[in-house]
Enzyme design. Structure first.
Site, short mmCIF file in Angstrom:
data_model
loop_
_atom_site.label_atom_id
_atom_site.label_comp_id
_atom_site.label_asym_id
_atom_site.label_seq_id
_atom_site.Cartn_x
_atom_site.Cartn_y
_atom_site.Cartn_z
N MET A 92 46.24 39.19 46.76
CA MET A 92 46.18 37.98 47.59
C MET A 92 47.50 37.57 48.24
SD MET A 92 43.02 37.56 47.51
CE MET A 92 42.79 35.97 48.31
N HIS A 111 39.16 44.77 53.16
CA HIS A 111 38.99 43.38 53.60
C HIS A 111 37.50 43.12 53.82
CE1 HIS A 111 40.01 39.58 55.45
NE2 HIS A 111 39.08 39.85 56.35
N ALA A 175 28.94 47.04 49.26
CA ALA A 175 29.40 47.97 50.30
C ALA A 175 30.86 48.38 50.05
CB ALA A 175 29.26 47.33 51.68
N GLU A 176 31.69 47.43 49.63
CA GLU A 176 33.09 47.74 49.35
C GLU A 176 33.21 48.81 48.27
OE1 GLU A 176 35.25 43.41 50.13
OE2 GLU A 176 34.93 44.07 48.09
C1 GRF Z 1 37.19 41.76 47.78
O1 GRF Z 1 36.15 41.05 48.40
C2 GRF Z 1 38.15 42.32 48.78
O2 GRF Z 1 37.56 42.63 49.99
C3 GRF Z 1 39.12 41.19 48.97
O3 GRF Z 1 39.23 40.59 47.69
C4 GRF Z 1 38.07 40.86 46.93
C5 GRF Z 1 38.51 41.53 45.67
O4 GRF Z 1 37.53 41.64 44.70
N1 GRF Z 1 40.35 41.69 49.53
P1 GRF Z 1 37.78 42.49 43.37
O5 GRF Z 1 38.98 41.88 42.65
O6 GRF Z 1 38.00 43.91 43.76
O7 GRF Z 1 36.53 42.28 42.58
#
Ligand code: GRF
Length: 192
Positions: A92, A111, A175-176
């Site tokens: 962050m 992101h 999706a991530e």
């Molecule tokens: C995710 O939604 C990512 O896109 C954003 O922060 C979140 C992180 O989630 N940058 P996690 O800690 O990987 O669960």
């Protein structure tokens, strides 16, 4: 083989997806260290239970970036751990020259929007407020801007009727968790 250092501030679900992909043999990479600016972050615990090196670095007095001394410490840890790539997973803070210059074009981030739409915080909430029919996630190289680096890959996610910020974020995270390991596998293949 991609030797990676992971930086995260939160629960670490993207880190878990990456570590699981490595465990399944779907990603030719090795997590050399996980670093957080939050001592109680879930990502550090996830790393520890996997027997990986997990380091908290005291961030200093700023909210949106590390104190330069702290960022130099992060670089030192990454280098001593043998990390060649830096993977931001829910980290962050903005990345500044000490880290950018130590890993040129070797820092990637995920992101939760289809960049360049909705950079910054809580991008899923921004998408919902804007009333778009589709959002998604983006893996990109990191530069000195906020979510401005060159896009590597994106995955679209629909916004459904009745979505709340929570349901939409959860769908984007699914999706991530698929996209990030896939992109890293592509980088690993290209690095060979
Ligand atoms: C995710 O939604 C990512 O896109 C954003 O922060 C979140 C992180 O989630 N940058 P996690 O800690 O990987 O669960």
């Amino acid at each position: 083989m991609l030797r990676i250092g992971v930086l995260g501030s939160g629960k670490g679900s993207n880190f878990r997806a990456i570590a699981d992909a490595i465990g399944r043999g779907g990603l030719d990479a090795e997590v050399r260290v996980v670093i957080s600016d939050v001592a109680s972050a879930g990502i550090l615990e996830l790393a520890r239970v996997r027997g990986l090196r997990a380091e908290f670095v005291e961030p200093g007095r700023f909210k949106t970036k590390l104190e330069p001394e702290a960022e130099r410490r992060v670089v030192e840890i990454l280098q001593s751990a043998g990390a060649e790539w830096v993977v931001l997973a829910g980290y962050m803070r903005m990345i500044k020259p000490p880290l950018l210059e130590a890993f040129p074009r070797r820092i990637v981030n995920i992101h939760p929007s289809l960049l360049p739409a909705f950079p910054g915080l809580e991008a899923w909430r921004q998408a919902l407020a804007a009333g778009v029919a589709e959002t998604g996630c983006t893996v990109h190289y990191v530069d000195a801007g906020m979510d401005t680096g060159e896009v590597i890959a994106q995955r679209a996610v629909p916004v459904l009727p009745g979505d709340t910020a929570e349901t939409l974020h959860a769908r984007i995270q699914v999706a991530e968790h698929a996209l990030y390991p896939e992109v890293l596998a592509g980088l690993a293949a290209a690095a060979d």
